[in-house]
Design a protein around this motif. Structure first.
Motif, PDB file in Angstrom:
ATOM      1  N   THR A 109      40.582  34.560  37.284  1.00 45.95           N
ATOM      2  CA  THR A 109      40.748  33.899  38.574  1.00 45.95           C
ATOM      3  C   THR A 109      41.237  34.927  39.593  1.00 45.95           C
ATOM      4  OG1 THR A 109      41.326  31.812  37.507  1.00 45.95           O
ATOM      5  CG2 THR A 109      41.906  32.050  39.832  1.00 45.95           C
ATOM      6  N   SER A 110      40.629  34.906  40.788  1.00 43.60           N
ATOM      7  CA  SER A 110      41.052  35.840  41.831  1.00 43.60           C
ATOM      8  C   SER A 110      40.698  35.275  43.197  1.00 43.60           C
ATOM      9  CB  SER A 110      40.373  37.204  41.646  1.00 43.60           C
ATOM     10  OG  SER A 110      40.792  38.123  42.643  1.00 43.60           O
ATOM     11  N   ASN A 111      41.561  35.525  44.173  1.00 41.02           N
ATOM     12  CA  ASN A 111      41.310  35.190  45.569  1.00 41.02           C
ATOM     13  C   ASN A 111      41.653  36.423  46.403  1.00 41.02           C
ATOM     14  OD1 ASN A 111      40.849  32.055  45.595  1.00 41.02           O
ATOM     15  ND2 ASN A 111      42.614  32.390  44.264  1.00 41.02           N
ATOM     16  N   PHE A 112      40.720  36.841  47.266  1.00 41.61           N
ATOM     17  CA  PHE A 112      40.950  38.083  47.989  1.00 41.61           C
ATOM     18  C   PHE A 112      40.111  38.130  49.266  1.00 41.61           C
ATOM     19  CE2 PHE A 112      37.683  38.651  44.781  1.00 41.61           C
ATOM     20  CZ  PHE A 112      36.627  39.204  45.494  1.00 41.61           C
ATOM     21  N   GLU A 113      40.461  39.052  50.147  1.00 41.33           N
ATOM     22  CA  GLU A 113      39.667  39.317  51.344  1.00 41.33           C
ATOM     23  C   GLU A 113      38.553  40.292  50.990  1.00 41.33           C
ATOM     24  OE1 GLU A 113      42.029  40.560  54.632  1.00 41.33           O
ATOM     25  OE2 GLU A 113      43.332  38.805  54.589  1.00 41.33           O
ATOM     26  N   MET A 114      37.370  40.053  51.546  1.00 42.17           N
ATOM     27  CA  MET A 114      36.210  40.850  51.181  1.00 42.17           C
ATOM     28  C   MET A 114      36.395  42.328  51.506  1.00 42.17           C
ATOM     29  SD  MET A 114      34.011  38.899  49.710  1.00 42.17           S
ATOM     30  CE  MET A 114      32.499  39.836  49.795  1.00 42.17           C
ATOM     31  N   LYS A 115      37.145  42.633  52.557  1.00 38.01           N
ATOM     32  CA  LYS A 115      37.333  44.044  52.919  1.00 38.01           C
ATOM     33  C   LYS A 115      38.065  44.808  51.828  1.00 38.01           C
ATOM     34  CE  LYS A 115      41.538  43.124  55.616  1.00 38.01           C
ATOM     35  NZ  LYS A 115      42.155  43.206  56.969  1.00 38.01           N
ATOM     36  N   ASN A 116      38.794  44.102  50.953  1.00 39.39           N
ATOM     37  CA  ASN A 116      39.500  44.775  49.863  1.00 39.39           C
ATOM     38  C   ASN A 116      38.557  45.278  48.784  1.00 39.39           C
ATOM     39  OD1 ASN A 116      41.972  44.384  51.092  1.00 39.39           O
ATOM     40  ND2 ASN A 116      42.446  42.523  49.942  1.00 39.39           N
TER      41      ASN A 116
END
Length: 807
Positions: free
Chosen positions: A398-405
């Motif tokens: 499971t992961s949630n992140f900003e695409m720029k990362n």
């Protein structure tokens, strides 16, 4: 000082006792020195009485003061062998020197009681052959019929010391081998009704500790320094080692153990260390485990426990159960580092309790695994690696992140993300080959919202992308994609069969099946797909081979895309069409178009073709054009590279069948003079307006006719296009101004040679005639002007008299 009478009596008594002991001790010394042979024989007999083998002593000397008040004997060249030594040739004990302390009072009674043995410069070799016989059988109790005799047995020692002693336990039957070097061992033994207790101080080293010689050794060539508190229960037949500190290879451990002796050979060993580096802990295990663990590392020390449970007489591996607590650490892996790493790890080589302890039955289980990988935070509630012979990885992610990362995972010269968010929730299962995932199965969802991305190798920009990726067993379902690039809007959904397996094993076999709908599409914004794909820096650097960017590179370069394209409005430079439909296949070698149809310039186009990609891409086109406005058609295709005939010169409705090839540059422009092929055309209600070659002829031959506005009647023709030259097959032109018969070669460069036969008869005179045969007879009546159009020295086309010579 004057002492009381009672004190003087006590003092004299003690003094007398001391003198008595001294005289007695001197007497014993005299006796031993004068009866060495007898004493040596008694000692040897006493020791031999408790064994089923032989003990030989080369020399004996007395050392009275060292063991006072006991008598100490120094034995040299001591050899202890079991009864089957001639068969296996393995000596149980060879000692350069042994110090033996004898009970003085027992010696007075004529008995030999040994209370202490100190062994120096010795080799102890415990050997078990393939049939299970051990030379330790020398210590087996002798059978006796006299119950009152006490049953014999090896003498009860009170103290044992070892100095410079090598110890080997070699079990050929179970493939076990233990080797230790004892620099200094000091043991004190106390006996009780149940057995005995001992305190042992040890300084030495473990040279080999192989529970299975086929697997290699645990704790190989590591120093040992610590204390053991040992309890032996004779009824249970176990040695219990209380938990104590033991330094192994300079690392501080807490060790506890329970070892079976005699008939029982089972053992349990517990090892703990709350502050040890991963690499040092891994090197204490057998090579088959160490090799796999050393592919990873943890920067900060960890807390680890290890339980070893087995049987010294069993041929298999012992149960190995290792636990580790990792908090706020950095995990290094072949694929990159995981920071802020936390998890509880367990290694177990008997995952299935019904099976044996082997690599195939081993498992690494991680629970509550969290961390940050390449700037992407993630959580895995449980992840496992099963079967270390043929590893399988499974777990949840499971992961949630900003695409720029993603810049930390995907190189910016491949994909550059500047906006958007992503959420990932999947379960996975995959084989592991050379520490890379293979044949994976993933179940779950990946959601991307409001992402801006540039596909750098083709200079393509996309904005406000929203994507749902649904992994179902082997397949990938892609839905709810909204993609914007410049003025284009594209809605897509698709799927890839057997995606993950092919992604890791054979990406060129991947076929992405797309259904694409667009209210408006500007092809010029996607021309990057027509040119050659620029290599990324990551693909150029050899040392980057095998990372995630390389995998994506290979995916984009080698995979195939099968598109069902439906576009309401299609734009490309001056070209505009509606209701476009096409089946398009994109491969690593080119673009293939099937059954493409669209409405353009009031008519329809049906196209089949292909584009082979290179620096200058080659296209092949099979087109059927029906009733399009010829002016708009020529304008849309930049007049097909013609310099003299422009769209403004033409009117009418054009139909054609063309089979041509040519070239397109990286900017999507048609390469001039690159076209080859055959074109058949038909023009209805056509007009030729202000066409310079014709007006030039008209000024010379028909000054009174309107050659600037010429109407055509059902003009048909055939053209062979070969690069810069177009062969015009014999063609009749019937117009409002004049009739012509044309054939020859038109060149976009040099080499134009067109023959034109022009009947001077005015077509208006025959305007009322409808009979075709009659019109054909009248067409060439009168004077027929034979003209020739060809290049002049200045490069311009000049028209002069002269017809085609008959061959």
């Amino acid at each position: 000082m004057h002492l009381p009478r009672w004190a003087r009596i006590i003092f004299r008594g003690i003094f007398a006792i001391i003198l008595l002991i001294i005289f007695a001790y001197i007497g014993l010394a005299w006796y031993i020195n004068t009866h060495k042979k007898e004493v040596l024989a008694s000692v040897t007999a006493s020791l031999n009485d408790g064994i089923t083998g032989s003990l030989t002593i080369g020399k004996m000397e007395t050392t009275f003061l060292e063991g006072f008040p006991r008598v100490s004997l120094r034995l040299e060249n001591v050899v202890l062998r079991d009864s089957l030594y001639p068969t296996h040739n393995r000596t149980l004990l060879t000692a350069g020197r042994a110090e033996v302390a004898i009970n003085t009072l027992a010696l007075v009674r004529g008995a030999i009681e040994i209370k202490k043995i100190a062994i120096s410069n010795a080799v102890i070799d415990l050997f078990t052959d393939v049939n299970g016989y051990s030379n330790t059988a020398i210590f087996a109790k002798k059978k006796t019929t006299d119950k009152s005799s006490g049953g014999g047995g090896f003498p009860e020692l009170r103290k044992l010391t070892l100095d410079n002693v090598s110890f080997t336990a070699d079990n050929k039957k179970t493939n076990k081998l233990y080797k230790f070097k004892v620099n200094d061992l000091d043991a004190t033994i106390d006996y009780n009704s149940d057995g005995w207790e001992a305190g042992v101080d040890l300084e030495g080293s473990a040279q080999r500790m192989a529970f299975n010689t086929k697997r290699g050794s645990f704790i190989k060539d590591k120093s040992l320094d610590g204390r053991f508190d040992i309890i032996y229960n004779e009824d249970e037949g176990f040695l219990t080692f209380e938990k104590n500190r033991l330094d192994i290879g300079g690392e501080r451990f807490q060790i506890a153990a329970k070892l079976g002796v005699g008939e029982s050979s089972k053992f349990t060993i517990n090892i703990e260390n709350n502050d040890i580096l991963w690499s040092k802990a891994a090197k204490l295990l057998s090579p088959n485990i160490t090799e796999k663990l050393m592919m990873f590392d943890l920067v900060q020390p960890i807390a680890v426990t290890c339980d070893l449970v087995g049987d010294f007489n069993s041929a298999g591996d012992p149960l190995i159960y290792v636990t580790a607590q990792i908090k706020d650490n950095v995990l290094t892996t072949p694929g990159g580092d995981v920071t802020n790493c936390n998890f509880t790890g367990v290694f177990n080589n008997q995952n299935d309790r019904k099976q044996e302890c082997t690599d195939a039955n081993s498992a690494i289980i991680l629970t509550n695994f969290s961390g940050t990988y390449a700037n992407l935070p993630f959580v895995m509630k449980k992840a496992s690696i099963l079967n270390l012979d043929n590893p399988i990885a499974l777990g949840d992610f499971t992961s949630n992140f900003e695409m720029k990362n993603l810049i930390g995972l995907v190189d910016a010269d491949l994909l550059k993300f500047t906006n958007g968010t992503a959420s990932v929730k999947v379960n996975f299962r995959a084989d592991i080959e050379n520490f890379r995932l293979a044949k994976p199965k993933v179940f779950g969802l990946v959601n991307i919202k409001n992402a801006n991305v540039t596909y750098v190798p083709r200079k393509l920009d996309f904005k406000d992308i929203s994507v749902n990726l649904n992994f179902t067993r082997d397949n990938l379902e892609i839905s709810e994609i909204i993609l914007k690039s410049g003025r284009s809007i594209v809605n897509m959904e698709g799927s890839i069969k057997n995606f993950l397996n092919l992604y890791y094993t054979d990406p060129q076999k991947i076929v992405l099946e797309w259904k694409i709908n667009s209210p408006q599409l500007h092809l010029g914004e996607f021309m990057g797909f027509l040119g050659t794909r620029k290599k990324t820096q990551a693909a150029i650097k050899k040392n980057r081979k095998g990372n995630f960017t390389d995998d994506l590179n290979l995916l984009f370069e080698k995979s195939n895309v099968d598109m069902k394209l439906r576009v309401d409005k299609l734009y490309y430079n001056n070209f505009y069409a509606t209701n476009a439909k096409a089946d398009v296949l994109l491969t690593d070698t080119g673009v293939f178009i099937k059954n493409a149809g669209l409405n353009h310039a009031g008519g329809t186009l049906v196209i089949n073709g292909s584009l082979q990609q290179s620096k200058v891409s080659k296209y092949s086109l099979d087109a059927a054009i029906n009733n399009v406005d010829i002016r708009k058609f020529f304008y849309a295709f930049d007049n097909f590279g013609m310099e003299s005939m422009k769209s403004e010169n033409l009117r009418g409705f054009f139909s054609s069948k063309a089979n041509v090839t040519g070239s397109i540059n990286d900017d999507g422009k048609l390469v001039p003079r690159s076209m080859h092929g055959l074109v058949n055309f038909d023009i209805k209600r056509g007009k030729l307006l202000n066409f310079d070659p014709v007006t030039s002829v008209g000024k010379f031959a028909f000054p009174l006719r309107d050659v600037k506005n010429i109407e055509f009647y059902n003009l048909k023709g055939r053209l062979d296009v070969q690069g810069e030259k177009v062969t015009i097959h014999p063609m009749q032109i019937n117009s409002s101004v004049l009739n012509m018969d044309i054939e020859g070669i038109y060149s976009f460069g040099k080499g134009t040679q067109i023959y034109v036969d022009v009947p001077l008869r005015n077509p208006k005179k025959d305007k009322e005639i409808t009979d075709k045969d009659e019109l054909a007879k009248r067409r060439n009546r009168g004077i027929v002007l034979h003209l020739k159009a060809e290049d002049d020295t200045d490069g311009k086309v000049k028209v002069k008299l002269g017809g085609k010579k008959e061959e």
